[in-house]
Design an enzyme around this catalytic site. Sequence first.
Site, PDB file in Angstrom:
ATOM      1  CB  CYS A 114      -0.978  -0.026   1.168  1.00  0.00           C
ATOM      2  SG  CYS A 114      -2.326   1.173   0.993  1.00  0.00           S
ATOM      3  CG  HIS A 208      -3.540  -3.279   3.318  1.00  0.00           C
ATOM      4  ND1 HIS A 208      -2.588  -2.787   4.189  1.00  0.00           N
ATOM      5  CD2 HIS A 208      -4.075  -2.200   2.700  1.00  0.00           C
ATOM      6  CE1 HIS A 208      -2.562  -1.461   4.115  1.00  0.00           C
ATOM      7  NE2 HIS A 208      -3.452  -1.083   3.222  1.00  0.00           N
ATOM      8  CD  GLU A 210      -1.242  -5.691   5.692  1.00  0.00           C
ATOM      9  OE1 GLU A 210      -1.930  -4.689   5.997  1.00  0.00           O
ATOM     10  OE2 GLU A 210      -0.862  -5.908   4.524  1.00  0.00           O
TER      11      GLU A 210
END
Length: 235
Positions: A114, A208, A210
């Site tokens: 990002c 994202h 994660e």
Amino acid sequence: MSASKPLIGISTYLERTRFGLWDVEAAVLYRGYLDCVVEAGGNPVMLPPVGTWNAETIGFLDGVVIAGGADVDPAAYGAERHERTGEPSRARDDAEFALVGAALKLDLPVLGVCRGMQVLNVALGGTLHQHVEGHNEAPGVFGHTEIEVVQDTHLYTIIGPETTVQCHHHQSLDRVADGLRVTAKAPDGTVEAVELEGARFVVGVQSHPEQDIEDLRLFEALVAAARDCARSKAS
């Protein structure tokens, strides 16, 4: 360093934070980054936006993640601040630009997430759209975007021709820096991924990864590249 458990440095940021008895400024990072690196087979190392980051000081690392977060200071790419652009954190910007430069000098694998992809683009001479609609449902709520991936790229090898990603951003890449190749876009044309041509592994994603511990493909690819990097340094 260990080729079996490569060291992955992850940038952090300074925030006022409460823990235990304390309410203080601290270097913080969303835990998902740490868990994803561990589950992918690496050892995470948190890198605060203080100190000196250059090729000499990060030489012990085998890979780098530039984490998501606040808006990049538009002065870094020669623009006036838009009314929707957040307050700049120049210390973090400077630290992460330095990390990117050092990692590229050492040919370390890099994953920009990002803001991290935006930092990569700006560090290499690109610019950003300071506000786009439709990629941030609400503060703290991740949206979902379908992306199409370009063939013959690292990303295509990792995730295939298309996938659904989680997004939470209001800025995006405008002029793409020389040397970066756009590897995925959203249906509205937003650049969703880039990679640095000729590098061992330098991939930026606007989403994202994660946020999904069940889908470690990007982190596994980073760790695999970092393991190769560790082996090459040891030989």
